[in-house]
Motif scaffolding. Structure first.
Motif, PDB file in Angstrom:
ATOM      1  N   PRO A 159      65.327  34.043  38.694  1.00  0.00           N
ATOM      2  CA  PRO A 159      64.934  32.630  38.775  1.00  0.00           C
ATOM      3  C   PRO A 159      63.436  32.431  38.939  1.00  0.00           C
ATOM      4  O   PRO A 159      62.860  31.490  38.373  1.00  0.00           O
ATOM      5  N   PHE A 160      62.769  33.290  39.719  1.00  0.00           N
ATOM      6  CA  PHE A 160      61.356  33.061  40.015  1.00  0.00           C
ATOM      7  C   PHE A 160      60.450  33.274  38.799  1.00  0.00           C
ATOM      8  O   PHE A 160      59.290  32.878  38.808  1.00  0.00           O
ATOM      9  N   LEU A 161      60.968  33.893  37.730  1.00  0.00           N
ATOM     10  CA  LEU A 161      60.165  34.086  36.533  1.00  0.00           C
ATOM     11  C   LEU A 161      60.097  32.827  35.671  1.00  0.00           C
ATOM     12  O   LEU A 161      59.341  32.773  34.703  1.00  0.00           O
ATOM     13  N   LYS A 162      60.870  31.805  36.033  1.00  0.00           N
ATOM     14  CA  LYS A 162      60.908  30.566  35.257  1.00  0.00           C
ATOM     15  C   LYS A 162      59.845  29.570  35.713  1.00  0.00           C
ATOM     16  O   LYS A 162      59.692  28.512  35.118  1.00  0.00           O
ATOM     17  N   GLY A 163      59.130  29.913  36.771  1.00  0.00           N
ATOM     18  CA  GLY A 163      58.092  29.027  37.272  1.00  0.00           C
ATOM     19  C   GLY A 163      56.748  29.340  36.646  1.00  0.00           C
ATOM     20  O   GLY A 163      56.659  29.888  35.541  1.00  0.00           O
ATOM     21  N   GLU A 164      55.677  29.005  37.347  1.00  0.00           N
ATOM     22  CA  GLU A 164      54.329  29.244  36.854  1.00  0.00           C
ATOM     23  C   GLU A 164      54.034  30.746  36.803  1.00  0.00           C
ATOM     24  O   GLU A 164      54.458  31.511  37.681  1.00  0.00           O
ATOM     25  N   LEU A 165      53.284  31.151  35.785  1.00  0.00           N
ATOM     26  CA  LEU A 165      53.015  32.576  35.578  1.00  0.00           C
ATOM     27  C   LEU A 165      52.309  33.233  36.767  1.00  0.00           C
ATOM     28  O   LEU A 165      52.710  34.339  37.173  1.00  0.00           O
ATOM     29  N   PRO A 166      51.258  32.651  37.342  1.00  0.00           N
ATOM     30  CA  PRO A 166      50.577  33.326  38.464  1.00  0.00           C
ATOM     31  C   PRO A 166      51.512  33.637  39.633  1.00  0.00           C
ATOM     32  O   PRO A 166      51.431  34.711  40.230  1.00  0.00           O
ATOM     33  N   GLU A 167      52.402  32.695  39.941  1.00  0.00           N
ATOM     34  CA  GLU A 167      53.342  32.906  41.044  1.00  0.00           C
ATOM     35  C   GLU A 167      54.348  34.011  40.698  1.00  0.00           C
ATOM     36  O   GLU A 167      54.729  34.820  41.553  1.00  0.00           O
ATOM     37  N   ALA A 168      54.768  34.059  39.434  1.00  0.00           N
ATOM     38  CA  ALA A 168      55.710  35.091  39.012  1.00  0.00           C
ATOM     39  C   ALA A 168      55.068  36.475  39.074  1.00  0.00           C
ATOM     40  O   ALA A 168      55.674  37.443  39.554  1.00  0.00           O
ATOM     41  N   VAL A 169      53.829  36.572  38.591  1.00  0.00           N
ATOM     42  CA  VAL A 169      53.111  37.844  38.643  1.00  0.00           C
ATOM     43  C   VAL A 169      52.907  38.286  40.084  1.00  0.00           C
ATOM     44  O   VAL A 169      53.072  39.463  40.424  1.00  0.00           O
ATOM     45  N   GLU A 170      52.568  37.339  40.938  1.00  0.00           N
ATOM     46  CA  GLU A 170      52.377  37.666  42.357  1.00  0.00           C
ATOM     47  C   GLU A 170      53.631  38.283  42.962  1.00  0.00           C
ATOM     48  O   GLU A 170      53.575  39.333  43.606  1.00  0.00           O
ATOM     49  N   LYS A 171      54.768  37.650  42.728  1.00  0.00           N
ATOM     50  CA  LYS A 171      56.002  38.153  43.333  1.00  0.00           C
ATOM     51  C   LYS A 171      56.387  39.506  42.750  1.00  0.00           C
ATOM     52  O   LYS A 171      56.847  40.400  43.474  1.00  0.00           O
ATOM     53  N   ALA A 172      56.179  39.663  41.429  1.00  0.00           N
ATOM     54  CA  ALA A 172      56.494  40.937  40.786  1.00  0.00           C
ATOM     55  C   ALA A 172      55.627  42.061  41.351  1.00  0.00           C
ATOM     56  O   ALA A 172      56.130  43.159  41.667  1.00  0.00           O
ATOM     57  N   LEU A 173      54.336  41.808  41.506  1.00  0.00           N
ATOM     58  CA  LEU A 173      53.431  42.818  42.031  1.00  0.00           C
ATOM     59  C   LEU A 173      53.740  43.135  43.484  1.00  0.00           C
ATOM     60  O   LEU A 173      53.795  44.314  43.882  1.00  0.00           O
ATOM     61  N   ARG A 174      53.971  42.118  44.272  1.00  0.00           N
ATOM     62  CA  ARG A 174      54.262  42.347  45.694  1.00  0.00           C
ATOM     63  C   ARG A 174      55.588  43.064  45.881  1.00  0.00           C
ATOM     64  O   ARG A 174      55.748  43.845  46.831  1.00  0.00           O
ATOM     65  N   PHE A 175      56.540  42.846  44.964  1.00  0.00           N
ATOM     66  CA  PHE A 175      57.793  43.613  45.037  1.00  0.00           C
ATOM     67  C   PHE A 175      57.506  45.107  44.927  1.00  0.00           C
ATOM     68  O   PHE A 175      57.998  45.912  45.740  1.00  0.00           O
ATOM     69  N   THR A 176      56.727  45.469  43.914  1.00  0.00           N
ATOM     70  CA  THR A 176      56.443  46.888  43.707  1.00  0.00           C
ATOM     71  C   THR A 176      55.741  47.488  44.905  1.00  0.00           C
ATOM     72  O   THR A 176      56.050  48.610  45.333  1.00  0.00           O
ATOM     73  N   LEU A 177      54.812  46.751  45.487  1.00  0.00           N
ATOM     74  CA  LEU A 177      54.084  47.268  46.645  1.00  0.00           C
ATOM     75  C   LEU A 177      54.942  47.291  47.909  1.00  0.00           C
ATOM     76  O   LEU A 177      54.570  47.920  48.898  1.00  0.00           O
ATOM     77  N   THR A 178      56.077  46.611  47.866  1.00  0.00           N
ATOM     78  CA  THR A 178      56.992  46.604  49.004  1.00  0.00           C
ATOM     79  C   THR A 178      57.965  47.781  48.955  1.00  0.00           C
ATOM     80  O   THR A 178      58.562  48.145  49.976  1.00  0.00           O
ATOM     81  N   VAL A 179      58.136  48.392  47.784  1.00  0.00           N
ATOM     82  CA  VAL A 179      59.061  49.527  47.659  1.00  0.00           C
ATOM     83  C   VAL A 179      58.655  50.616  48.641  1.00  0.00           C
ATOM     84  O   VAL A 179      57.505  51.082  48.626  1.00  0.00           O
ATOM     85  N   PRO A 180      59.552  51.041  49.533  1.00  0.00           N
ATOM     86  CA  PRO A 180      59.208  52.059  50.521  1.00  0.00           C
ATOM     87  C   PRO A 180      58.699  53.338  49.867  1.00  0.00           C
ATOM     88  O   PRO A 180      59.353  53.897  48.979  1.00  0.00           O
ATOM     89  N   GLY A 181      57.521  53.772  50.279  1.00  0.00           N
ATOM     90  CA  GLY A 181      56.948  54.993  49.743  1.00  0.00           C
ATOM     91  C   GLY A 181      55.816  54.777  48.771  1.00  0.00           C
ATOM     92  O   GLY A 181      54.971  55.669  48.598  1.00  0.00           O
ATOM     93  N   VAL A 182      55.759  53.624  48.120  1.00  0.00           N
ATOM     94  CA  VAL A 182      54.685  53.365  47.160  1.00  0.00           C
ATOM     95  C   VAL A 182      53.371  53.158  47.910  1.00  0.00           C
ATOM     96  O   VAL A 182      53.300  52.351  48.839  1.00  0.00           O
ATOM     97  N   HIS A 183      52.345  53.875  47.476  1.00  0.00           N
ATOM     98  CA  HIS A 183      51.039  53.772  48.136  1.00  0.00           C
ATOM     99  C   HIS A 183      50.048  52.934  47.349  1.00  0.00           C
ATOM    100  O   HIS A 183      49.241  52.216  47.931  1.00  0.00           O
ATOM    101  N   THR A 184      50.093  53.046  46.026  1.00  0.00           N
ATOM    102  CA  THR A 184      49.172  52.273  45.189  1.00  0.00           C
ATOM    103  C   THR A 184      49.856  51.935  43.875  1.00  0.00           C
ATOM    104  O   THR A 184      50.704  52.690  43.393  1.00  0.00           O
ATOM    105  N   ALA A 185      49.501  50.784  43.320  1.00  0.00           N
ATOM    106  CA  ALA A 185      50.056  50.326  42.051  1.00  0.00           C
ATOM    107  C   ALA A 185      48.929  50.228  41.029  1.00  0.00           C
ATOM    108  O   ALA A 185      47.914  49.579  41.284  1.00  0.00           O
ATOM    109  N   ILE A 186      49.119  50.873  39.894  1.00  0.00           N
ATOM    110  CA  ILE A 186      48.091  50.941  38.861  1.00  0.00           C
ATOM    111  C   ILE A 186      48.261  49.778  37.893  1.00  0.00           C
ATOM    112  O   ILE A 186      49.280  49.670  37.208  1.00  0.00           O
TER     113      ILE A 186
END
Length: 298
Positions: A226-253
């Motif tokens: 559902p969150f991908l149907k909104g504004e692009l900046p907000e969708a990108v933010e949530k997508a990026l923060r999801f990846t950085l929330t994955v336990p063990g991930v230190h950096t996202a390229i």
């Protein structure tokens, strides 16, 4: 920008790193790359990730950023001939490739060299791992790693030979969250998320011509977040923060050809991890929609 201890290494890496594939494949000018990388470092990034096969990427980094070598950690990959004689994964070629990367990057050493999506069959032979170990012994790299996905990556991790691990993980690519990342965490490896925003493939109204994006584009039609149907900046933010929330991930390229984008990306990352509720909602939606053939994408 937040920095995280990079496994058992001595590095403290920024949660965002610069993915340098795009500058090579887009034939970016030195002037553009100088602005792009300079802006990234000034925004707080301290990781630059490239590879021997990213066209002119290594040369561009060497020409524009060698004078700031102490300001960032430099990661590259090896395995493909990319113009050298011999075959992919040939040990002699591999040694030549590592030396060529150092020459292109205008440095005596990199912080880590990753085997670039090497198959389990090649890994089992042991030669390629020995080449990287020798490079480490000679001071050409401080650490060695594996970049890849699926069961090849799991085997690589279980060899115990590698210090670092780079793999695809995003809202559209979550196999690694269960299959490989927990094993890498147990072994104290530094973990890099590549393709962390799934190439923003959901933003294409039609199937993209670039085959690199097509698998994720198809997955998004099944996932229907559902969150991908909104504004692009907000969708990108949530997508990026999801990846950085994955336990063990230190950096996202993250890769971009737009110098101003790094200030925006830094602001997104500064918002921190998703809440446990938000994170679990994305995980649950993915697990309900994912098909068995949705393996991690190289």
């Amino acid at each position: 920008m937040e920095r995280r201890a990079f496994g058992k290494t001595d590095m403290m890496v920024s949660v965002l790193g610069f993915g340098a594939a795009e500058i090579g494949f887009s034939n970016a000018s030195e002037e553009t790359v100088d602005r792009l990388l300079g802006t990234a470092l000034d925004a707080g990034l301290n990781v630059i990730d490239t590879a021997e096969c990213y066209n002119t990427s290594e040369e561009l980094i060497g020409k524009t950023m060698s004078h700031r070598r102490d300001d960032f950690y430099l990661f590259t990959k090896c395995g493909h001939t990319s113009g050298l004689d011999g075959e992919d994964w040939n040990p002699t070629m591999l040694e030549e490739s590592i030396d060529r990367s150092l020459k292109r990057l205008k440095t005596d050493y990199v912080d880590t060299i990753h085997l670039h999506s090497c198959s389990e069959d090649i890994l089992r032979q042991g030669d390629v791992i020995d080449v990287l170990k020798r490079a480490k012994e000679k001071g050409k790299t401080r650490y060695i790693g594996y970049s890849g996905d699926h069961t090849d990556a799991l085997y690589a991790i279980k060899t115990g030979a590698f210090d670092t691990f780079e793999t695809s993980v995003s809202i559209a690519d979550q196999e690694a969250v269960d299959l490989t990342i927990p094993e890498a965490v147990k072994r104290g490896m530094g973990i890099i998320a590549k393709r962390p925003i799934a190439n923003v493939a959901w933003n294409y109204s039609e199937k993209p011509e670039n085959g690199y994006y097509q698998e994720y584009w198809e997955r998004f039609h099944e996932l229907d977040y559902p969150f991908l149907k909104g504004e692009l900046p907000e969708a990108v933010e949530k997508a990026l923060r999801f990846t950085l929330t994955v336990p063990g991930v230190h950096t996202a390229i993250v890769g971009t050809a737009k110098p101003d984008r790094w200030i925006q990306n830094a602001k997104l990352a500064a918002k921190g991890n998703l809440s446990e509720k938000e994170y679990n909602q994305i995980r649950d939606l993915y697990n309900r929609a994912a098909k068995k053939e949705w393996a991690g994408q190289v």
